[in-house]
Scaffold this active site. Structure first.
Site, PDB file in Angstrom:
ATOM      1  N   GLY A  14       0.840  -1.194   0.000  1.00 53.17           N
ATOM      2  CA  GLY A  14       0.000   0.000   0.000  1.00 53.17           C
ATOM      3  C   GLY A  14       0.877   1.246   0.000  1.00 53.17           C
ATOM      4  N   GLY A  15       1.913   1.214  -0.818  1.00 56.96           N
ATOM      5  CA  GLY A  15       2.875   2.324  -0.829  1.00 56.96           C
ATOM      6  C   GLY A  15       2.580   3.388  -1.866  1.00 56.96           C
ATOM      7  CB  SER A  17      -2.185   6.880  -1.761  1.00 59.74           C
ATOM      8  OG  SER A  17      -3.014   6.026  -1.018  1.00 59.74           O
ATOM      9  CB  SER A 138      -7.117   1.127  12.731  1.00 60.69           C
ATOM     10  OG  SER A 138      -8.096   2.139  12.785  1.00 60.69           O
ATOM     11  CE1 TYR A 151      -9.350  -0.301   8.496  1.00 57.76           C
ATOM     12  CE2 TYR A 151     -10.082   1.115  10.288  1.00 57.76           C
ATOM     13  CZ  TYR A 151      -9.089   0.695   9.414  1.00 57.76           C
ATOM     14  OH  TYR A 151      -7.854   1.278   9.473  1.00 57.76           O
TER      15      TYR A 151
END
Ligand SMILES: NC(=O)c1ccc[n+]([C@@H]2O[C@H](COP(=O)([O-])OP(=O)(O)OC[C@H]3O[C@@H](n4cnc5c(N)ncnc54)[C@H](OP(=O)(O)O)[C@@H]3O)[C@@H](O)[C@H]2O)c1
Length: 151
Positions: A14-15, A17, A138, A151
């Site tokens: 996930g690099g 953004s 998170s 999530y």
């Protein structure tokens, strides 16, 4: 200036953004050779432009195990090892409890749980002695957010 990560090999999933792109830029600025992943080629190409010539983009969905195999096969072939793994690919979207579907559940768990576990598991043979593994979590795991329950 002495670069702290000169010669190190890093992968940021996930690099393309957000947090991952910021981390990839900093790793490259500190001298690391950086591989990034993401699902959208255009975003990956734009990210490489920003990170610089030490970066390589590999299109891969973190929830698809054959994609992860292809990423690690490429890193093994071109770099031979991994010193820094940032398992960052992830995210979620809002869905009230009454509207959650099987597809939504599988997608969120696929990326944020299955994807993270297999991203790290499949890296094990490549990790060098003293390698760093960084996981993104998170605040949602600590305090609930309305309509963000999967999530
Ligand atoms: N922003 C926040 O407030 C916050 C807070 C706590 C935790 N986080 C976590 O931090 C991480 C990064 O968040 P962010 O805010 O920087 O998100 P972002 O800007 O949306 O970036 C997410 C990155 O992950 C990639 N990605 C998403 N799903 C993927 C998949 N299945 N396979 C491969 N790549 C995938 C995206 O590219 P593609 O879409 O092209 O695949 C993109 O490069 C996530 O794990 C998120 O859950 C974020």
């Amino acid at each position: 200036m002495n670069k702290q990560l000169e010669g190190k090999i890093a992968l940021v999933t996930g690099g393309s953004s957000g947090i991952g792109l910021g981390a990839a830029k900093e790793l490259a600025a500190q001298g690391a050779r950086v591989f990034i992943t993401g699902r959208r080629q255009q975003e990956l190409d734009a990210a490489v432009e920003q990170i610089g010539s030490s970066a390589t983009a590999l299109r891969a969905d973190a929830s698809v195990l054959s994609d992860l195999d292809a990423v690690y096969a490429h890193i093994a072939k071109t770099a031979g090892r991994l010193d820094i793994l940032f398992a960052n690919a992830g995210g979620g979207d809002m869905m009230p409890l009454g509207a959650i579907t099987e597809e939504h559940f599988d997608r969120i768990f696929g990326t944020n749980v299955r994807g993270v576990l297999f991203t790290v598991q499949k890296a094990l043979p490549l990790l060098s002695n003293g390698a760093s593994v960084i996981l993104t979590s998170s605040t949602t795991s600590i305090q609930g957010t309305a309509s963000f329950s999967v999530y």
